[in-house]
Design an enzyme around this catalytic site. Structure first.
Site, short mmCIF file in Angstrom:
data_model
loop_
_atom_site.label_atom_id
_atom_site.label_comp_id
_atom_site.label_asym_id
_atom_site.label_seq_id
_atom_site.Cartn_x
_atom_site.Cartn_y
_atom_site.Cartn_z
N TYR A 78 -27.81 -6.05 -8.98
CA TYR A 78 -29.04 -5.33 -8.60
C TYR A 78 -28.80 -4.54 -7.32
O TYR A 78 -29.24 -3.40 -7.18
CB TYR A 78 -30.20 -6.32 -8.40
CG TYR A 78 -31.52 -5.61 -8.19
CD1 TYR A 78 -32.34 -5.31 -9.27
CD2 TYR A 78 -31.92 -5.19 -6.92
CE1 TYR A 78 -33.53 -4.63 -9.10
CE2 TYR A 78 -33.11 -4.51 -6.74
CZ TYR A 78 -33.91 -4.22 -7.82
OH TYR A 78 -35.09 -3.54 -7.65
N PHE A 130 -37.15 26.77 -13.02
CA PHE A 130 -36.84 25.86 -14.13
C PHE A 130 -38.06 24.97 -14.32
O PHE A 130 -38.73 24.60 -13.36
CB PHE A 130 -35.56 25.05 -13.92
CG PHE A 130 -35.23 24.28 -15.15
CD1 PHE A 130 -34.79 24.95 -16.29
CD2 PHE A 130 -35.43 22.91 -15.24
CE1 PHE A 130 -34.56 24.26 -17.48
CE2 PHE A 130 -35.20 22.22 -16.42
CZ PHE A 130 -34.75 22.90 -17.54
N THR A 131 -38.34 24.63 -15.57
CA THR A 131 -39.59 23.95 -15.93
C THR A 131 -39.85 22.71 -15.09
O THR A 131 -40.88 22.60 -14.42
CB THR A 131 -39.54 23.59 -17.42
OG1 THR A 131 -38.34 22.84 -17.67
CG2 THR A 131 -39.55 24.82 -18.32
N ASP A 221 -29.46 23.19 -7.18
CA ASP A 221 -29.57 22.52 -8.47
C ASP A 221 -28.20 22.68 -9.12
O ASP A 221 -27.88 23.74 -9.68
CB ASP A 221 -30.68 23.14 -9.33
CG ASP A 221 -30.79 22.43 -10.68
OD1 ASP A 221 -29.82 21.76 -11.09
OD2 ASP A 221 -31.84 22.56 -11.34
N LYS A 264 -25.51 17.10 -18.12
CA LYS A 264 -24.91 18.37 -18.58
C LYS A 264 -23.44 18.40 -18.18
O LYS A 264 -22.63 17.76 -18.82
CB LYS A 264 -25.68 19.57 -17.99
CG LYS A 264 -27.05 19.81 -18.62
CD LYS A 264 -28.12 18.90 -18.14
CE LYS A 264 -29.51 19.36 -18.49
NZ LYS A 264 -30.52 18.36 -18.13
N ARG A 388 -37.42 29.39 -25.37
CA ARG A 388 -37.41 29.60 -23.92
C ARG A 388 -38.12 30.92 -23.63
O ARG A 388 -37.53 31.94 -23.31
CB ARG A 388 -35.97 29.66 -23.38
CG ARG A 388 -35.19 28.38 -23.50
CD ARG A 388 -35.47 27.32 -22.45
NE ARG A 388 -36.66 26.52 -22.61
CZ ARG A 388 -36.91 25.42 -21.89
NH1 ARG A 388 -36.05 24.99 -20.99
NH2 ARG A 388 -38.01 24.74 -22.05
N PHE A 454 -44.38 22.89 -23.62
CA PHE A 454 -43.43 23.16 -24.70
C PHE A 454 -42.92 21.89 -25.38
O PHE A 454 -42.56 21.91 -26.55
CB PHE A 454 -42.23 23.97 -24.17
CG PHE A 454 -41.62 23.33 -22.96
CD1 PHE A 454 -42.10 23.61 -21.70
CD2 PHE A 454 -40.59 22.42 -23.08
CE1 PHE A 454 -41.57 22.99 -20.57
CE2 PHE A 454 -40.05 21.79 -21.97
CZ PHE A 454 -40.55 22.07 -20.70
#
Ligand code: P61
Length: 463
Positions: A78, A130-131, A221, A264, A388, A454
């Site tokens: 933990y 970006f969303t 990002d 990604k 998009r 979306f």
């Protein structure tokens, strides 16, 4: 790089397959029913009904044997897990940020970072929205301003670095509002919503210089930073002989902190982190993460996830990996383009983006051309893609719809998953829909959720 590889002009995947997952094909009648049941929203399709899944490159990558064996080394303590220290060491070594906080995925990092760094009423300028990033900035009381160069909004503009920031636009914002009103600059590498488009090192250097003068932090990002580095290596004078590893380190050194979805570039199925060089930001974030994610040495991840990310980061920085990854995306893009189908150019890093406004010129944006096209591609062949455009862009805080210039369907390529033959099948399916495009009628939205609509909105066909 070996001499043999240097001398060849064609690329090949720098790996071979040890395990495969069988694909399922369906009939057109089945797909017609499935997409209707999903409210013409590809996010709502069961993956069992999908043949080739190009919804996203997020968490859909194939892990290597090294990553799978790292899983077995996961320390599930933990507190103070060995795997946390391994991840921290990898981030410090390959990216250079000082302090890190693991999170369950990118938006977990965005939530914490936004809460720590944005005061209500502040402005966050960035290179295209970006969303998830924007929604967290807004929930923290901030307002996003798009300061990407104008060329990024034009699908046909061939600018090699469409992810660049327009420093002039930034300067106007700073002059008008004062530097204290700027929470930080939100700088994404290989800008997703622009079509996977990179910024140049030159632009980042200028931004760095500007922000040092005005005492503003740059938050990176870095979800697709290695893909951005590949384009710098290929396109920017002075970088041809530098490795992706060196370029990535240089990018990070010109920024003050980062959020990352490791799903990604870093080749895993789940995970993310935030990083900063600012101890004060770290201290506050370390405190907040225990509220939302978990203790600061696991942040919502299992020890094995942190191990796999540490290995994935290193694999993502391999020059041959990026050459093959982006080579595959470009193979598909060129094939679709040569069939006369309008796509965003230059072809980006993580997918091919079809320009739905030009593909379906008879449909006004209010009839959701990109959403309609994504549904038709699925009906045609079982290939799942993502809208998009106007649906993704959502509404302004005052309730009005955004009308983005780019109305796109993203054919996103997961890393190390599909073959060149799959790319041929995809191109053929897109061409088949292109032949019958004049008969596509558009959609009407019948259910609209409040946040990130979306993902769960539903539609019906216009008769
Ligand atoms: C994607 F339809 N991207 O491209 P999380 N920053 C950036 C991302 O690309 C990103 C996140 C932060 C996804 C998944 C996704 O509107 C959507 O690990 C540049 O997904 O939380 C994620 O990272 C967030 C799909 C996200 C979407 C939002 O497919």
């Amino acid at each position: 790089m070996s001499e043999v590889i240097k001398a060849r002009s064609s690329w090949a995947e720098p790996y071979k397959m040890k395990m495969v997952e069988l694909l399922k094909t369906t009939t057109k009648a089945h797909r017609l029913k499935a997409i209707q049941k999903a409210g013409y929203n590809t996010f709502l399709l069961p993956s069992e009904d999908v043949y080739i899944d190009l919804l996203t490159d997020s968490g859909t990558n194939a892990m290597s044997d090294r990553q799978w064996s790292a899983f077995m080394l996961g320390d599930e303590a933990y507190a103070g897990s060995k795997s946390y220290f391994r991840l921290e060491a990898a981030i410090q070594k390959f990216y250079g940020y000082k302090y890190i906080i693991p999170t369950h995925q990118g938006r977990g990092a965005e939530n914490i970072l936004s809460q720590v760094m944005i005061k209500p009423g502040q402005i966050i300028p960035g290179n295209m929205y970006f969303t998830t990033t924007r929604v967290h900035q807004e929930l923290a009381g901030g307002k996003f301003y798009d300061i990407i160069i104008e060329e990024a909004h034009d699908p046909n503009n061939l600018h090699p670095f469409k992810g660049n920031i327009d420093i002039q636009k930034l300067d106007e914002l700073v002059k008008k509002n004062g530097a204290e009103k700027i929470a930080y600059i939100s700088l994404a590498s290989n800008v997703n919503m622009a079509g996977g488009q990179p910024f140049s090192m030159e632009n980042l250097k200028q931004l760095h210089q500007y922000t040092r003068k005005h005492n503003i932090q740059i938050i990176h990002d870095m979800t697709r930073v290695a893909e951005n580095a590949y384009f710098i290596q290929q396109r920017e004078p002075g970088y041809r002989k530098k490795s992706i590893r060196q370029i990535v380190k240089e990018i990070c050194s010109l920024t003050d902190g980062a959020t990352m979805s490791a799903k990604k570039d870093a080749l895993v199925n789940i995970g993310g982190f935030m990083a900063t060089n600012d101890y004060k930001v770290y201290e506050e974030a370390r405190n907040l993460v225990v509220v939302y994610e978990g203790l600061h040495t696991y942040g919502g991840l299992a020890g094995r996830d942190m191990e796999a990310i540490a290995v994935g980061i290193e694999e993502s920085l391999d020059d041959q990996h990026q050459k093959a990854r982006i080579g595959q995306v470009h193979y598909l893009g060129n094939k679709i383009k040569s069939a006369g189908i309008p796509i965003v150019q230059p072809i980006g890093g993580h997918g091919v983006f079809i320009d739905a406004k030009s593909f379906l010129p008879h449909l006004p944006q209010d009839l959701f051309p990109a959403q309609s096209l994504a549904a038709e591609l699925y009906i045609e062949s079982g290939i799942r893609t993502m809208e998009r455009g106007i649906v993704s862009a959502g509404r302004r805080p005052n309730g009005e719809n955004y009308y983005p210039n780019l109305e796109l369907v993203r054919l996103t390529i997961p890393r190390r998953v599909y073959t060149q033959a799959h790319m041929d099948v995809i191109a053929e399916s897109v061409s088949a829909v292109f032949q019958r495009r004049s008969r596509i009628k558009g959609l009407k939205m019948i259910y609209e959720p409040k946040y990130l609509r979306f993902f769960q909105a539903t539609f019906e066909k216009i008769k």
